[in-house]
Design a protein around this motif. Structure first.
Motif, mmCIF file in Angstrom:
data_model
loop_
_atom_site.group_PDB
_atom_site.id
_atom_site.type_symbol
_atom_site.label_atom_id
_atom_site.label_comp_id
_atom_site.label_asym_id
_atom_site.label_seq_id
_atom_site.Cartn_x
_atom_site.Cartn_y
_atom_site.Cartn_z
ATOM 1 N N ARG A 398 0.850 -1.369 0.149
ATOM 2 C CA ARG A 398 0.076 0.054 0.060
ATOM 3 C C ARG A 398 0.728 1.441 -0.149
ATOM 4 O O ARG A 398 0.453 2.355 -0.632
ATOM 5 C CB ARG A 398 -0.825 -0.052 1.148
ATOM 6 N N SER A 399 2.095 1.345 0.622
ATOM 7 C CA SER A 399 2.858 2.292 0.498
ATOM 8 C C SER A 399 3.509 2.605 -0.741
ATOM 9 O O SER A 399 3.366 3.673 -1.150
ATOM 10 C CB SER A 399 4.072 2.063 1.668
ATOM 11 N N LEU A 400 3.900 1.413 -1.351
ATOM 12 C CA LEU A 400 4.740 1.561 -2.718
ATOM 13 C C LEU A 400 3.524 1.938 -3.726
ATOM 14 O O LEU A 400 3.895 2.596 -4.887
ATOM 15 C CB LEU A 400 5.111 0.182 -3.203
ATOM 16 N N GLU A 401 2.253 1.582 -3.718
ATOM 17 C CA GLU A 401 1.202 2.303 -4.331
ATOM 18 C C GLU A 401 1.103 3.621 -4.545
ATOM 19 O O GLU A 401 0.270 4.141 -5.501
ATOM 20 C CB GLU A 401 0.102 1.499 -3.926
ATOM 21 N N GLN A 402 1.663 4.381 -3.657
ATOM 22 C CA GLN A 402 1.610 5.785 -3.742
ATOM 23 C C GLN A 402 2.677 6.451 -4.385
ATOM 24 O O GLN A 402 2.656 7.686 -4.912
ATOM 25 C CB GLN A 402 1.586 6.230 -2.028
ATOM 26 N N THR A 403 3.689 5.687 -4.658
ATOM 27 C CA THR A 403 4.928 6.199 -5.426
ATOM 28 C C THR A 403 4.584 6.773 -6.838
ATOM 29 O O THR A 403 5.288 7.612 -7.020
ATOM 30 C CB THR A 403 6.082 5.136 -5.419
ATOM 31 N N PRO A 404 3.803 6.124 -7.448
ATOM 32 C CA PRO A 404 3.673 6.746 -8.947
ATOM 33 C C PRO A 404 2.840 8.002 -8.862
ATOM 34 O O PRO A 404 3.325 8.695 -9.759
ATOM 35 C CB PRO A 404 2.589 5.560 -9.735
ATOM 36 N N ALA A 405 2.138 8.217 -8.072
ATOM 37 C CA ALA A 405 1.362 9.631 -7.953
ATOM 38 C C ALA A 405 2.564 10.753 -7.299
ATOM 39 O O ALA A 405 2.468 11.727 -7.838
ATOM 40 C CB ALA A 405 0.317 9.558 -6.972
ATOM 41 N N ILE A 406 3.482 10.294 -6.196
ATOM 42 C CA ILE A 406 4.409 11.091 -5.854
ATOM 43 C C ILE A 406 5.456 11.606 -7.035
ATOM 44 O O ILE A 406 5.931 12.650 -7.271
ATOM 45 C CB ILE A 406 5.138 10.466 -4.848
ATOM 46 N N LYS A 407 5.932 10.420 -7.844
ATOM 47 C CA LYS A 407 6.754 10.688 -8.946
ATOM 48 C C LYS A 407 6.055 11.673 -9.823
ATOM 49 O O LYS A 407 6.771 12.424 -10.393
ATOM 50 C CB LYS A 407 7.120 9.354 -9.576
ATOM 51 N N GLN A 408 4.898 11.331 -10.366
ATOM 52 C CA GLN A 408 4.266 12.233 -11.268
ATOM 53 C C GLN A 408 4.259 13.555 -10.688
ATOM 54 O O GLN A 408 4.280 14.741 -11.249
ATOM 55 C CB GLN A 408 2.683 11.702 -11.438
ATOM 56 N N SER A 409 4.045 13.822 -9.331
ATOM 57 C CA SER A 409 3.824 15.274 -8.825
ATOM 58 C C SER A 409 5.210 15.967 -8.842
ATOM 59 O O SER A 409 5.229 17.256 -8.848
ATOM 60 C CB SER A 409 3.318 15.198 -7.251
#
Length: 659
Positions: A398-409
């Motif tokens: 669930r933590s790693l699932e946040q990384t694409p959105a963070i990278k996009q930001s």
């Protein structure tokens, strides 16, 4: 059994031995007396009638972690002894082994950790005109080492040790007097551990335990001098990092730094009975890389603790810390206690904070994502120490699932630091997919409870679950059939752990029992029987349950091992997320507190316009009156500050130091 206990106790002197007996951890003899006193549990005894009773006490296995944590907080060392043999497969004394030793400096269990604070194990060695020290946070794998030369080498290293505030300090046994003199004002001695379970090996320390520990004081652990051999330590470090030499780490000529790091790593590996593969490198730092803040300065400026005993909000860390992850909180604390002396590094951080400061939308989006990120650093540590649970893996996914959105930001970031952090942010899609495929969405706390592996991951597992799941309906069908065949309406099929499955018939109906029934047990008011069909089903069901648990453990172990192989990628992502959390938090605080970016230069002057004391302003309850200040190293080196008592003289001094 007591002989077995005594043999293990001799191998691990200076520890409290938690000896596994069935569903309990038992303590005997002096350990029982100490444990009962410190844990406030009942002290009893065996062989009371013999004239030589054996003191004993125990705690339930399922809640043992909490009791162990209480002992570690009091400064004790605990050796955990488990049954390493299946009780159902032997009639002899079960084999038991110490699987792990927990010390104040090697704590990795969540119950022993503060999310926002690192737990360091330190090692220090001193030469004629040189000294070295290393610092290892085993829960995250952070590993640092440093060295100093010259007449003030020991004083420099001592200040460095105090700035890290380690929970435990290792040092050569021959330096006991020197180290005790340096730390005796805030340290109590405890018995040390042998570096091996081999009862023939020499113990590290030859001092007796003094069980009057204080958790805030570091535990001093002498280590036999032969363990500090430079060649042996260098070989161990090269083996750990998979390299031929330590030149790339800047350690080719830093003998004391290598010795300290080697002993620190060996002690961690031996106590944990694990390779500690998440310790993937060591960072060598020069004392001139950061500002060394002695304990008096840290205390007087109230950087992380209030002198008045007030809560954390009355400290600089409390005012600045708006982080939303444990990783970010620890990093911010490290930045405050070890301020960088590299202007380029400071400017890079300030530029990143300014970019977040000017974009509330980007800042809010990132902070929203980070709130769903668990402590990846410590999760990775538990993966490599083989203590990660199914719920830990779910939290990782669930933590790693946040990384694409963070990278996009961060895709349009302009500051160089944010661009680097974005590049280092690995989304680890393969790890996410593996966990999603293998771990259920609501796994149990303990693997032995079953249900951790997702349906569809294994055909064999699904079949066994089907057998287990259909047991009730199958038994109901047999029961209905046997009632019809026998004509006994009160016939029941029951189960218990001793007899397994059986058919129970009242004494009044015994005459109608079919001829193929086999008697199993006679009760006062009933008889218990079995049939070939029921025995066959019992064998299949009970075998399925046992095989089910075994398979789940094997599959989980394979998944955990496969993920642990990606440790370096996980750590790179964790470091990036921690930095992003820190920078967004500082920007958030700057907006709330109306802070201004400072202009740094290479000159010798400081000019502050409308300066404020950050802690007093945030907690004073009244508006703060700003102060200007100008100083340089030539014409304005001295300021005379005058005014009445409680007029704010010390406030001006402290706020200048803080700024």
């Amino acid at each position: 059994m007591l002989r077995q206990y005594q043999e293990l106790k001799q191998q691990y002197p200076g520890t409290i031995l938690f000896f596994r007996l069935g569903d309990f951890y038992e303590l005997f003899f002096e350990d029982a007396v100490t444990g009962a006193r410190e844990l406030q549990i009942t002290l009893t005894a065996r062989h009371k009638e013999s004239g030589a009773p054996v003191p004993m006490c125990g705690v339930p296995h399922h809640s043992g972690a909490g009791y162990i944590a209480r002992l570690i907080r009091k400064g004790y060392r605990v050796a955990i002894c488990e049954q390493t043999e299946d009780a159902s497969k032997t009639k002899k004394l079960l084999r038991r082994e110490v699987v792990r030793v927990i010390t104040p400096g090697t704590a990795v269990d969540p119950q022993l950790l503060d999310a926002g604070e690192s737990v360091y194990l330190a090692a220090v060695c001193v030469g004629t005109d040189r000294a070295g020290a290393s610092f290892l946070d085993l829960s995250t794998g952070e590993f640092r080492t440093t060295a100093a030369r010259g007449e003030e080498a020991w004083e420099s290293i001592q200040a460095e040790i105090e700035s890290y505030a380690p929970r435990e300090i290792l040092f050569p046994a021959s330096l006991s007097e020197l180290v005790r003199d340096a730390f005796e004002s805030h340290t109590r001695e405890h018995a040390a551990l042998p570096l091996s379970g081999d009862s023939q090996s020499a113990p590290i320390a030859r001092i007796s335990p003094a069980h009057t520990p204080a958790f805030t004081a570091p535990t001093l652990t002498p280590v036999d001098d032969w363990m500090w051999d430079e060649e042996m330590c260098a070989k161990l470090l090269c083996e750990q990092f998979g390299v031929r030499s330590l030149e790339a780490y800047g350690l080719s000529e830093q003998i004391e730094a290598v010795r300290a790091a080697g002993v620190c790593l060996r002690y961690a590996r031996e106590t944990q009975r694990a390779a500690a593969a998440h310790v993937t490198d060591v960072i060598y730092t020069e004392t001139q890389d950061h500002l060394v803040l002695d304990p008096v300065t840290v205390r007087n400026l109230e950087l992380v603790e209030s002198q008045s005993g007030a809560d954390r909000s009355h400290t600089l860390l409390g005012v600045l810390d708006a982080t939303v992850t444990g990783m970010g909180a620890r990093l911010l604390r490290a930045w405050l206690l070890h301020p960088t002396l590299r202007r380029g590094e400071a400017e890079a951080r300030l530029a990143a904070v300014e970019e977040f400061h000017s974009s509330q939308m980007k800042r809010d989006k990132l902070r929203s994502c980070l709130r769903h990120v668990a402590d990846l650093e410590r999760l990775t540590g538990r993966l490599n120490m083989n203590t990660a649970t199914p719920r830990d893996l779910l939290a990782l996914r669930r933590s790693l699932e946040q990384t694409p959105a963070i990278k996009q930001s961060l895709s349009d970031a302009t500051s160089s630091l944010l661009q680097i952090l974005s590049e280092n942010l690995d989304t680890l899609e393969d790890v996410c997919q593996l966990i999603a495929r293998g771990i259920s969405d609501d796994p149990p706390m303990n693997l032995a409870d079953g249900g951790a592996i997702r349906d569809g991951f294994s055909t064999e597992l699904d079949d066994l679950r089907s057998i287990s799941r259909d047991a009730k309906s199958f038994i109901a069908r047999i029961e209905t059939k046997e009632r019809a065949r026998s004509g006994i309406a009160s016939l029941r099929i029951k189960f218990n752990n001793v007899s397994g499955y059986f058919i129970e018939v009242s004494r009044a109906s015994v005459s109608r029992v079919p001829a193929d029934y086999e008697r199993r047990q006679t009760l006062v008011n009933a008889e218990r029987y079995t049939t070939p069909e029921l025995k066959d089903y019992e064998h299949r069901v009970l075998g399925a349950e046992e095989r089910l648990i075994e398979l789940e453990k094997n599959f989980f172990s394979e998944i955990r091992t496969e993920i642990a192989a990606q440790t370096k990628r996980l750590q790179a992502t964790a470091r990036s997320l921690a930095s992003i959390d820190c920078l967004t938090a500082l920007a958030e605080t700057a907006v709330r507190r109306r802070y201004t970016r400072p202009v740094l230069h290479d000159g010798d002057e400081v000019e502050i316009k409308a300066g404020r004391h950050p802690v007093i302003e945030a907690t004073g309850g009244r508006s703060f009156i700003p102060n200007d200040l100008y100083m340089n190293n030539s014409t304005d080196r001295l300021l005379v500050i005058t005014g009445p008592n409680m007029g704010g003289k010390s406030t001006v001094m402290r706020q200048t130091a803080l700024i």
